[in-house]
Scaffold this active site. Structure first.
Site, PDB file in Angstrom:
ATOM      1  N   ASP A  86      27.640  39.595  37.574  1.00  0.00           N
ATOM      2  CA  ASP A  86      28.198  39.331  38.912  1.00  0.00           C
ATOM      3  C   ASP A  86      29.284  38.250  38.839  1.00  0.00           C
ATOM      4  O   ASP A  86      30.335  38.366  39.475  1.00  0.00           O
ATOM      5  CB  ASP A  86      27.095  38.888  39.878  1.00  0.00           C
ATOM      6  CG  ASP A  86      26.215  40.046  40.324  1.00  0.00           C
ATOM      7  OD1 ASP A  86      26.544  41.214  40.017  1.00  0.00           O
ATOM      8  OD2 ASP A  86      25.191  39.784  40.992  1.00  0.00           O
ATOM      9  N   ASN A 101      26.361  42.917  30.971  1.00  0.00           N
ATOM     10  CA  ASN A 101      25.088  42.894  31.714  1.00  0.00           C
ATOM     11  C   ASN A 101      23.886  42.852  30.774  1.00  0.00           C
ATOM     12  O   ASN A 101      22.948  42.085  30.976  1.00  0.00           O
ATOM     13  CB  ASN A 101      24.981  44.120  32.626  1.00  0.00           C
ATOM     14  CG  ASN A 101      25.667  43.908  33.959  1.00  0.00           C
ATOM     15  OD1 ASN A 101      25.764  42.795  34.448  1.00  0.00           O
ATOM     16  ND2 ASN A 101      26.154  44.980  34.542  1.00  0.00           N
ATOM     17  N   GLU A 152      32.446  48.135  38.481  1.00  0.00           N
ATOM     18  CA  GLU A 152      33.373  47.185  37.834  1.00  0.00           C
ATOM     19  C   GLU A 152      34.804  47.692  37.929  1.00  0.00           C
ATOM     20  O   GLU A 152      35.652  47.363  37.118  1.00  0.00           O
ATOM     21  CB  GLU A 152      32.976  46.942  36.375  1.00  0.00           C
ATOM     22  CG  GLU A 152      33.061  48.122  35.460  1.00  0.00           C
ATOM     23  CD  GLU A 152      31.806  48.971  35.396  1.00  0.00           C
ATOM     24  OE1 GLU A 152      31.691  49.739  34.444  1.00  0.00           O
ATOM     25  OE2 GLU A 152      30.947  48.892  36.286  1.00  0.00           O
ATOM     26  N   HIS A 173      22.356  40.258  34.651  1.00  0.00           N
ATOM     27  CA  HIS A 173      23.131  40.739  35.803  1.00  0.00           C
ATOM     28  C   HIS A 173      23.794  39.605  36.585  1.00  0.00           C
ATOM     29  O   HIS A 173      24.840  39.809  37.197  1.00  0.00           O
ATOM     30  CB  HIS A 173      22.246  41.598  36.713  1.00  0.00           C
ATOM     31  CG  HIS A 173      21.972  42.944  36.100  1.00  0.00           C
ATOM     32  ND1 HIS A 173      22.859  43.989  36.190  1.00  0.00           N
ATOM     33  CD2 HIS A 173      20.932  43.393  35.357  1.00  0.00           C
ATOM     34  CE1 HIS A 173      22.366  45.040  35.543  1.00  0.00           C
ATOM     35  NE2 HIS A 173      21.194  44.698  35.020  1.00  0.00           N
ATOM     36  N   ASP A 210      39.595  48.285  35.253  1.00  0.00           N
ATOM     37  CA  ASP A 210      38.163  48.418  35.046  1.00  0.00           C
ATOM     38  C   ASP A 210      37.788  47.484  33.897  1.00  0.00           C
ATOM     39  O   ASP A 210      38.494  47.409  32.896  1.00  0.00           O
ATOM     40  CB  ASP A 210      37.960  49.904  34.687  1.00  0.00           C
ATOM     41  CG  ASP A 210      36.548  50.294  34.397  1.00  0.00           C
ATOM     42  OD1 ASP A 210      35.959  49.667  33.504  1.00  0.00           O
ATOM     43  OD2 ASP A 210      36.057  51.241  35.009  1.00  0.00           O
TER      44      ASP A 210
END
Length: 199
Positions: free
Chosen positions: A78, A69, A104, A74, A61
């Site tokens: 990504d 973010n 994530e 964002h 993770d």
């Protein structure tokens, strides 16, 4: 006429294959999605039961992903997920089953793999991500991951969901222990079995 039918049949087959791939794939990273991970993982679990061989599950993770973010937007978030997916593909073996299973969060099934070997794979994955920054337009973004690992010789009563749950507990222990580290579920069990020192 026959040629047109053959061409149309080929087009349909191609479209069906594309649809099947889309149904199995995470659209952002190109990895297996959660559903396909469980399909492939259940098959691997059955094989491990039949051959009486160990099966390992890794969950990892991105650390402080909300901050990525919030700070960079964002689109950068990504790109960070795609970067993690690519780094994982490079660190893992061709036979390992890798998927993005949540925001994530990523998961891996390693067939016929002892805990020690799985821990080496997990550490290689963690180290390579920490050592390879994501290049953004104006700066380099260093990402780290916390990694949880569970390994056992499954029997007919073992479910992939349960094994994933053990890896998830180890992942939370890695987060609680300071992040950017690998934690094995067996180490949590060993700690739990330690006698409590007298007050």
């Amino acid at each position: 006429m026959e040629q047109r039918v053959a061409e149309r049949t080929q087009e349909l087959e191609h479209a069906n294959l594309k649809l099947e791939a889309t149904a199995h794939t995470d659209s952002l990273t190109g990895l297996n999605n959660r559903g396909h991970y469980f399909e492939l993982g259940e098959t691997a679990l059955k094989k491990a039961v039949r051959s009486n061989s160990p099966l390992a599950v890794i969950m990892f993770d991105a650390d402080h992903f909300k901050t990525v973010n919030d700070t960079y937007g964002h689109a950068a978030g990504d790109r960070a997920l795609v970067h993690l997916a690519q780094m994982a593909l490079q660190a893992l073996r061709d036979t390992d089953i890798l998927a993005r299973v949540g925001g994530e969060e990523f998961a891996v099934v390693l067939e016929n793999t002892t805990e020690q070997s799985a821990a080496e794979v997990a550490e290689r994955l963690r180290a390579s991500i920490a050592a390879t920054p994501l290049i953004l337009d104006t700066e380099e973004l260093v990402l780290t991951v916390s990694v949880g690992l569970a390994c056992l010789k499954p029997d007919r009563a073992t479910s992939l969901d349960a094994l994933l749950g053990l890896a998830d507990k180890a992942l939370y222990a890695a987060k609680a222990g300071g992040r950017n580290r690998v934690c094995c579920y067996s180490a949590l069990q060993a700690d739990a079995n330690q006698p409590t020192p007298p007050g």
